[in-house]
Design a protein around this motif. Structure first.
Motif, PDB file in Angstrom:
ATOM      1  N   TYR A   1      -5.308   4.892  -0.186  1.00 34.99           N
ATOM      2  CA  TYR A   1      -4.103   4.199  -0.620  1.00 34.99           C
ATOM      3  C   TYR A   1      -4.211   3.732  -2.064  1.00 34.99           C
ATOM      4  O   TYR A   1      -5.297   3.481  -2.569  1.00 34.99           O
ATOM      5  CB  TYR A   1      -3.863   2.958   0.258  1.00 34.99           C
TER       6      TYR A   1
ATOM      7  N   ARG B   1       0.846  -1.201   0.000  1.00 34.11           N
ATOM      8  CA  ARG B   1       0.000   0.000   0.000  1.00 34.11           C
ATOM      9  C   ARG B   1       0.872   1.238   0.000  1.00 34.11           C
ATOM     10  O   ARG B   1       1.906   1.286   0.656  1.00 34.11           O
ATOM     11  CB  ARG B   1      -0.869   0.063   1.264  1.00 34.11           C
ATOM     12  N   SER B   2       0.413   2.269  -0.705  1.00 34.96           N
ATOM     13  CA  SER B   2       1.105   3.550  -0.737  1.00 34.96           C
ATOM     14  C   SER B   2       0.066   4.650  -0.521  1.00 34.96           C
ATOM     15  O   SER B   2      -0.889   4.771  -1.290  1.00 34.96           O
ATOM     16  CB  SER B   2       1.801   3.723  -2.092  1.00 34.96           C
ATOM     17  N   LEU B   3       0.254   5.436   0.526  1.00 34.59           N
ATOM     18  CA  LEU B   3      -0.677   6.513   0.859  1.00 34.59           C
ATOM     19  C   LEU B   3      -0.627   7.595  -0.212  1.00 34.59           C
ATOM     20  O   LEU B   3       0.441   8.068  -0.580  1.00 34.59           O
ATOM     21  CB  LEU B   3      -0.305   7.110   2.214  1.00 34.59           C
TER      22      LEU B   3
END
Length: 99
Positions: free
Chosen positions: A75, A65-67
């Motif tokens: 995300y 996951r990448s915010l």
């Protein structure tokens, strides 16, 4: 699983992928559908099932996951190196199934 299969990459991929949705989610992330809403629309999957599959794929090291937004936190789901390594197998499987 047979003991001989424990070291087999294809067998390990099958264990990681587990079910149909676990194959389709990485396919869609490879097609740049990275956000929860885009995945839900494209796959026609219930939100609860999609959330469960995303957690499972993250736990298995296929996705990370990448915010991208705060308040509320949102995300993107990106393929890891291990997830990217699965793509040729998925493509080969899809191509052989279409014959």
């Amino acid at each position: 699983m047979h003991r001989a299969d424990e070291a087999c990459g294809i067998t390990q991929d099958a264990v990681v992928m587990g079910d149909w949705w676990n194959v389709l989610v990485p396919r869609e992330t490879a097609r740049d559908r990275l956000r929860f809403d885009a995945l839900a629309v494209e796959l026609g999957l219930s939100l609860d099932v999609l959330a469960e599959r995303l957690v499972r794929l993250i736990d298995r090291g296929v996705l990370r996951r990448s915010l991208y937004q705060r308040r509320p936190d949102r995300y993107e789901y990106l393929l890891t190196d291990a997830g990217s390594a699965l793509l040729p197998l998925l493509v080969a499987t899809a191509c052989s199934a279409g014959r």
